[in-house]
Scaffold this motif. Structure first.
Motif, PDB file in Angstrom:
ATOM      1  N   LEU A  18       0.822  -1.217   0.000  1.00 47.83           N
ATOM      2  CA  LEU A  18       0.000   0.000   0.000  1.00 47.83           C
ATOM      3  C   LEU A  18       0.853   1.263   0.000  1.00 47.83           C
ATOM      4  O   LEU A  18       0.375   2.336  -0.382  1.00 47.83           O
ATOM      5  CB  LEU A  18      -0.925   0.007   1.220  1.00 47.83           C
ATOM      6  N   PHE A  19       2.099   1.142   0.463  1.00 47.68           N
ATOM      7  CA  PHE A  19       2.995   2.296   0.543  1.00 47.68           C
ATOM      8  C   PHE A  19       4.148   2.186  -0.464  1.00 47.68           C
ATOM      9  O   PHE A  19       5.150   2.880  -0.339  1.00 47.68           O
ATOM     10  CB  PHE A  19       3.549   2.422   1.968  1.00 47.68           C
ATOM     11  N   SER A  20       3.979   1.337  -1.451  1.00 50.81           N
ATOM     12  CA  SER A  20       5.018   1.133  -2.462  1.00 50.81           C
ATOM     13  C   SER A  20       5.055   2.305  -3.431  1.00 50.81           C
ATOM     14  O   SER A  20       4.097   3.086  -3.523  1.00 50.81           O
ATOM     15  CB  SER A  20       4.738  -0.159  -3.238  1.00 50.81           C
ATOM     16  N   PRO A  21       6.148   2.465  -4.186  1.00 59.29           N
ATOM     17  CA  PRO A  21       6.200   3.524  -5.200  1.00 59.29           C
ATOM     18  C   PRO A  21       5.053   3.435  -6.206  1.00 59.29           C
ATOM     19  O   PRO A  21       4.497   4.459  -6.616  1.00 59.29           O
ATOM     20  CB  PRO A  21       7.557   3.290  -5.874  1.00 59.29           C
ATOM     21  N   GLU A  22       4.694   2.212  -6.601  1.00 66.69           N
ATOM     22  CA  GLU A  22       3.606   2.038  -7.567  1.00 66.69           C
ATOM     23  C   GLU A  22       2.284   2.524  -6.994  1.00 66.69           C
ATOM     24  O   GLU A  22       1.501   3.199  -7.678  1.00 66.69           O
ATOM     25  CB  GLU A  22       3.487   0.567  -7.964  1.00 66.69           C
ATOM     26  N   ALA A  23       2.038   2.195  -5.720  1.00 68.01           N
ATOM     27  CA  ALA A  23       0.797   2.631  -5.076  1.00 68.01           C
ATOM     28  C   ALA A  23       0.776   4.148  -4.907  1.00 68.01           C
ATOM     29  O   ALA A  23      -0.269   4.788  -5.070  1.00 68.01           O
ATOM     30  CB  ALA A  23       0.647   1.944  -3.731  1.00 68.01           C
ATOM     31  N   GLU A  24       1.916   4.729  -4.581  1.00 67.78           N
ATOM     32  CA  GLU A  24       1.973   6.182  -4.403  1.00 67.78           C
ATOM     33  C   GLU A  24       1.706   6.901  -5.717  1.00 67.78           C
ATOM     34  O   GLU A  24       0.949   7.880  -5.771  1.00 67.78           O
ATOM     35  CB  GLU A  24       3.335   6.588  -3.843  1.00 67.78           C
ATOM     36  N   LEU A  25       2.304   6.404  -6.800  1.00 72.20           N
ATOM     37  CA  LEU A  25       2.056   7.008  -8.114  1.00 72.20           C
ATOM     38  C   LEU A  25       0.587   6.904  -8.494  1.00 72.20           C
ATOM     39  O   LEU A  25      -0.027   7.880  -8.965  1.00 72.20           O
ATOM     40  CB  LEU A  25       2.920   6.323  -9.175  1.00 72.20           C
ATOM     41  N   MET A  64      10.954   7.491 -14.733  1.00 68.04           N
ATOM     42  CA  MET A  64      11.362   7.223 -13.361  1.00 68.04           C
ATOM     43  C   MET A  64      12.709   7.855 -13.025  1.00 68.04           C
ATOM     44  O   MET A  64      12.919   8.287 -11.877  1.00 68.04           O
ATOM     45  CB  MET A  64      11.409   5.720 -13.108  1.00 68.04           C
ATOM     46  N   GLU A  65      13.605   7.918 -13.973  1.00 63.11           N
ATOM     47  CA  GLU A  65      14.905   8.525 -13.687  1.00 63.11           C
ATOM     48  C   GLU A  65      14.756  10.008 -13.398  1.00 63.11           C
ATOM     49  O   GLU A  65      15.383  10.539 -12.468  1.00 63.11           O
ATOM     50  CB  GLU A  65      15.873   8.294 -14.854  1.00 63.11           C
ATOM     51  N   LEU A 113      -5.268   7.773   2.068  1.00 58.38           N
ATOM     52  CA  LEU A 113      -5.895   6.684   1.317  1.00 58.38           C
ATOM     53  C   LEU A 113      -5.190   5.353   1.606  1.00 58.38           C
ATOM     54  O   LEU A 113      -5.840   4.311   1.783  1.00 58.38           O
ATOM     55  CB  LEU A 113      -5.852   6.989  -0.184  1.00 58.38           C
ATOM     56  N   ALA A 114      -3.859   5.387   1.662  1.00 59.40           N
ATOM     57  CA  ALA A 114      -3.109   4.166   1.983  1.00 59.40           C
ATOM     58  C   ALA A 114      -3.374   3.733   3.421  1.00 59.40           C
ATOM     59  O   ALA A 114      -3.530   2.535   3.705  1.00 59.40           O
ATOM     60  CB  ALA A 114      -1.615   4.404   1.759  1.00 59.40           C
TER      61      ALA A 114
END
Length: 342
Positions: A18-25, A64-65, A113-114
């Motif tokens: 839920l707190f991963s980079p993918e979830a944040e994006l 991403m870079e 939200l997370a």
């Protein structure tokens, strides 16, 4: 220091996701789409602009870079991410993106939200553990020895000890119900925290959150209350683990665990690993709690340092709580109780 090989003891992949980079994006994109739609409903931006933003966010693939470079430069993901999204929107509509919002509005709302999703997982697991303890209570009044200051006191029954474990867990569910309305609110205050308007309620509704009475850019008591709640919960779970570890001592024999941990040197041993992990996780959350309370001190209308400290501690506290509950459920499923050595 032991690293990733042992991290399965304290990690919780379901909550960490839920707190991963993918979830944040994904959360930022969801916020920007909902923001544009709410502002379109109030006539702040056009309906065409809101549709253009929704379309752009639906197919957006970040560089991403450049994002990593932007985080190092700006201290957060939002400025570079908004720049990249805006570049994909046609010129008549690109200025409508992120209108009357600020980086903190986005990040705080995405964090809430997370947190909301994490609390749903934690609440479900906690309810399951309370049900497991109900099942153990139903076995009957197994005679055991009460101990005060780790010395024999008077005889009592297992039910009395289970009640001591279970009653605070039930109270934590009640506390969570009380906490949720104060915690699960969007952040919308604009650059200095004073923006308001009817569109804010529309935005909150579309995200499944509540609208705040005012911006909480520097009023972080809701998050500190959440951190305190997680530490209280893991503390009581840790007490359960500590008791079971002591009840499982050979000389006591009031708890018997199947599948105990092995020793590399003493093959006769069956170590109470799950109980030990629960105790360690409780102590870890208690240590992290100080960090969140320290982060309450924000300078004037915005803080970077205090905010960053929250990012470093709160997700870890939620993940630790999830791991403690997971280990507790496993422990209770593999234990039986006896009257022990008298």
């Amino acid at each position: 220091m032991t690293g990733s090989l042992h991290s399965q003891l304290w990690r919780d992949t379901e909550i960490a996701r839920l707190f991963s980079p993918e979830a944040e994006l994904a959360g930022v994109l969801r916020f920007e789409v909902a923001l544009a739609a709410a502002q379109a409903a109030s006539g702040i931006v056009t309906g065409d602009a809101a549709l253009a933003i929704e379309k752009a966010c639906g197919v957006f693939v970040p560089d991403m870079e450049l994002l990593k470079a932007g985080i190092g430069r700006d201290g957060m993901i939002v400025p570079e991410l908004i720049h990249q999204i805006r570049a994909t929107i046609s010129s008549p509509h690109r200025d409508a993106l992120h209108l009357r919002s600020t980086s903190q509005d986005v990040i705080d709302t995405v964090s809430v939200l997370a947190i909301k999703s994490a609390l749903e997982i934690i609440s479900q697991r906690l309810t399951g553990i309370i049900a497991q303890l109900d099942g153990i209570r139903a076995v009957g009044e197994i005679p055991q020895m009460a101990r005060t200051r780790m010395q024999r006191a008077l005889p009592f029954t297992l039910i009395a000890r289970i009640e001591a474990w279970q009653s605070p867990l039930c109270r934590h569910l009640e506390r969570l119900l009380e906490l949720r309305p104060r915690l699960l609110v969007i952040q919308v205050g604009g650059p200095i925290g004073i923006d308001n308007g009817p569109w804010i309620k529309d935005l909150a509704r579309s995200l499944g959150l509540a609208a705040p009475s005012r911006s909480w850019h520097t009023a972080r008591d809701g998050l500190a209350e959440l951190a305190s709640w997680t530490s209280l919960l893991t503390g009581n779970i840790g007490k359960l683990g500590q008791d079971i570890a002591m009840m499982a001592q050979n000389e006591v024999g009031e708890a018997v665990m199947s599948g105990g941990g092995k020793s590399s040197a003493m093959h006769h041993k069956s170590n109470p690993v799950a109980a030990e992990v629960i105790v360690a996780l409780a102590r870890y959350n208690a240590a992290l709690l100080t960090g969140v309370h320290v982060a309450l001190v924000h300078e004037q209308e915005r803080s970077g340092a205090a905010w960053l400290l929250e990012w470093m501690t709160l997700p870890s506290m939620l993940e630790t709580t999830g791991a403690a509950l997971r280990h507790s459920a496993d422990l209770l499923s593999r234990i039986s109780f006896t009257s022990g050595a008298r």
